[in-house]
Design an enzyme around this catalytic site. Sequence first.
Site, PDB file in Angstrom:
ATOM      1  N   LEU A   1     -52.046  36.509  49.947  1.00 40.85           N
ATOM      2  CA  LEU A   1     -50.801  36.546  49.186  1.00 40.85           C
ATOM      3  C   LEU A   1     -49.862  35.472  49.726  1.00 40.85           C
ATOM      4  CD1 LEU A   1     -50.175  40.385  48.789  1.00 40.85           C
ATOM      5  CD2 LEU A   1     -51.599  38.843  47.415  1.00 40.85           C
ATOM      6  N   ASP A   2     -49.833  34.358  49.028  1.00 39.49           N
ATOM      7  CA  ASP A   2     -49.081  33.194  49.482  1.00 39.49           C
ATOM      8  C   ASP A   2     -47.576  33.423  49.364  1.00 39.49           C
ATOM      9  OD1 ASP A   2     -48.867  30.245  50.134  1.00 39.49           O
ATOM     10  OD2 ASP A   2     -47.910  30.279  48.160  1.00 39.49           O
ATOM     11  N   ALA A   3     -46.861  33.118  50.452  1.00 38.31           N
ATOM     12  CA  ALA A   3     -45.388  33.161  50.458  1.00 38.31           C
ATOM     13  C   ALA A   3     -44.834  34.488  49.949  1.00 38.31           C
ATOM     14  CB  ALA A   3     -44.815  32.003  49.631  1.00 38.31           C
ATOM     15  N   VAL A   4     -45.560  35.572  50.202  1.00 46.49           N
ATOM     16  CA  VAL A   4     -45.190  36.864  49.618  1.00 46.49           C
ATOM     17  C   VAL A   4     -43.862  37.391  50.159  1.00 46.49           C
ATOM     18  CG1 VAL A   4     -46.442  38.263  51.317  1.00 46.49           C
ATOM     19  CG2 VAL A   4     -46.125  39.129  48.974  1.00 46.49           C
TER      20      VAL A   4
END
Length: 586
Positions: free
Chosen positions: A242-245
């Site tokens: 989960l990128d930059a969540v």
Amino acid sequence: MDSVLNSASAQLASQIENHLHNIYCSFEAEEVTQLVSDLISIMRLGSVEQLPTPYKNHWSQQDIIMITYGDSLHRADERAMNTLHHFLNEQCDGVISGVHVLPFFPYSSDDGFAVSDYYQVRESVGEWQDIQRLSSEYRLMSDLVINHGSGESLWFDNFVKGEGVGHDYYFTASPDDDLSEVVRPRTSPLLREVETADGLKHVWCTFSHDQVDFDFRNTAVLKEFVQIFRFYLDQGVNIFRLDAVAFLWKEAGSRCLNLDQTHEVVRLFRTLIEYACPNAMIITETNIPSRENLSYFGNANEAHCVYNFSLPPLLLHALITGQNFYLKQWMMSMPPAQDGTSFFNFIASHDGIGLRPVEGILPDSEVDLMIETMQNFGGHVSWRALDDGAKKPYEINIALFEALQGTTDGKDNWGEARFLCAHRIMLALEGIPGIYLHSLLGTLNDHERVEMTGQFRSINRHQWDYTALEALLTDEASHHYRVFSGLKDLIAIRIQQKAFHPNATQFTLHLGEQLFGFWRQSIDRTQNIFCLNNISAEPASLSLSDLNLISTQDWSDLLSGQHYEDLQGAILLAPYQSVWLSNTIG
């Protein structure tokens, strides 16, 4: 059987309902009930056969994840994903268990992290059948770029037109809102003016103006991303990054970072994928201070893994200064990951060496010293904006092999030894190791790519001609051959040791500034490994009596094969030498 199914399905519905109530506090009961039904339908969970097993470790000491772009390797007349697959099978057989393929979707900027279509594979990388073929042999990690999407996508075009899918997907704000507390990872303005069919709007851009943030207050956005989860599971993906969540939920007047709703959304996603695919995992990418990063474990009900973001800068600092004080202090402060969770250890990635994760750990003077040293070795510095408009270093951009070619005194002849020492430490630590392709190959700074793209991060995103690379990997005079062979040998040893299970016990040893050491013990307590590392350019000596080894057991170094009979004697470690001192086990 029907009662078991009904019980499991009822518990799933109840869990989802609780998550949704915490996310959408103002919703009426009917709205939540409908949303529960929608999410169950999207994930195809209408008949759940069993409850997920809590606190289950989906990993072992044999798990090694390679991190790479899908098109980092090129060969004429072959799709890049197939070239990558050949590299894994031909060059990494038996040492790599999984691969994190960085965003392989169509994009408009940031080397894939401004996704324009989440349901397609980029033509330069390959096709979905290539992804499926790779996932049939390796654990496949894929990015879910969940905080923002491309400003050149169909969804955003529909936002501008005010109709169609995506027209209400993006977060807007007013310049008059209280945005003074918003945490920024970049120096560009937060809001971007967009002329739409409904008038002038200001879209929220945490990163760049081509990366427009989604609005998860709109349940259509939530359902869209649940649909993407389901689609990726069907393609064979079973680890979701989960990128930059951490930036996902926004509220004016707040930091817009790590808000309660963000954590609850992660918990919801974990619930959904655990029921849909019990062996699937979520890993959160949260390049933030260490304590905030650890919060994404929750109570073993959020991320299965969190990136160990403090490790790269602290280990780099220790190896260029020859002192382990800050690295050791941080190690002692780290809580063990409980069952069902694990650290994801890495020391290099497609991004830079983040500096936010050492805020409150490394003094500014030490950060400045590290930055100066890396700039002397050809590196760059990226910046972020502070509340008062000032700038602060955000990350160092440099190839790890180049970063370790010397110390604060300058370059020296210990570069390869220092580089391998860094990996021996990382491979022995509690957690799952992730090794960046360009570290595995000893890739150098790519200054030409920086000039071509205008982006500092491109320095560590080289693209190899596979035929030329193959020649280097068989040339004993090449440092690429020596690094690649050395790392493969290390991994081959590591994956055989029960004491290197990601959740095996770990204790930090106190051996002075020059020697960095820790003790690992297997979960069944049959194997003990003392990991001893000379992090300096000078020889170091250690008395075996300081380790309190059990005299009735046989002890030997897994790396050199040397057997130690005199447990009152001493070990002499050459500069950057490591010893994995293990008792003999059956």
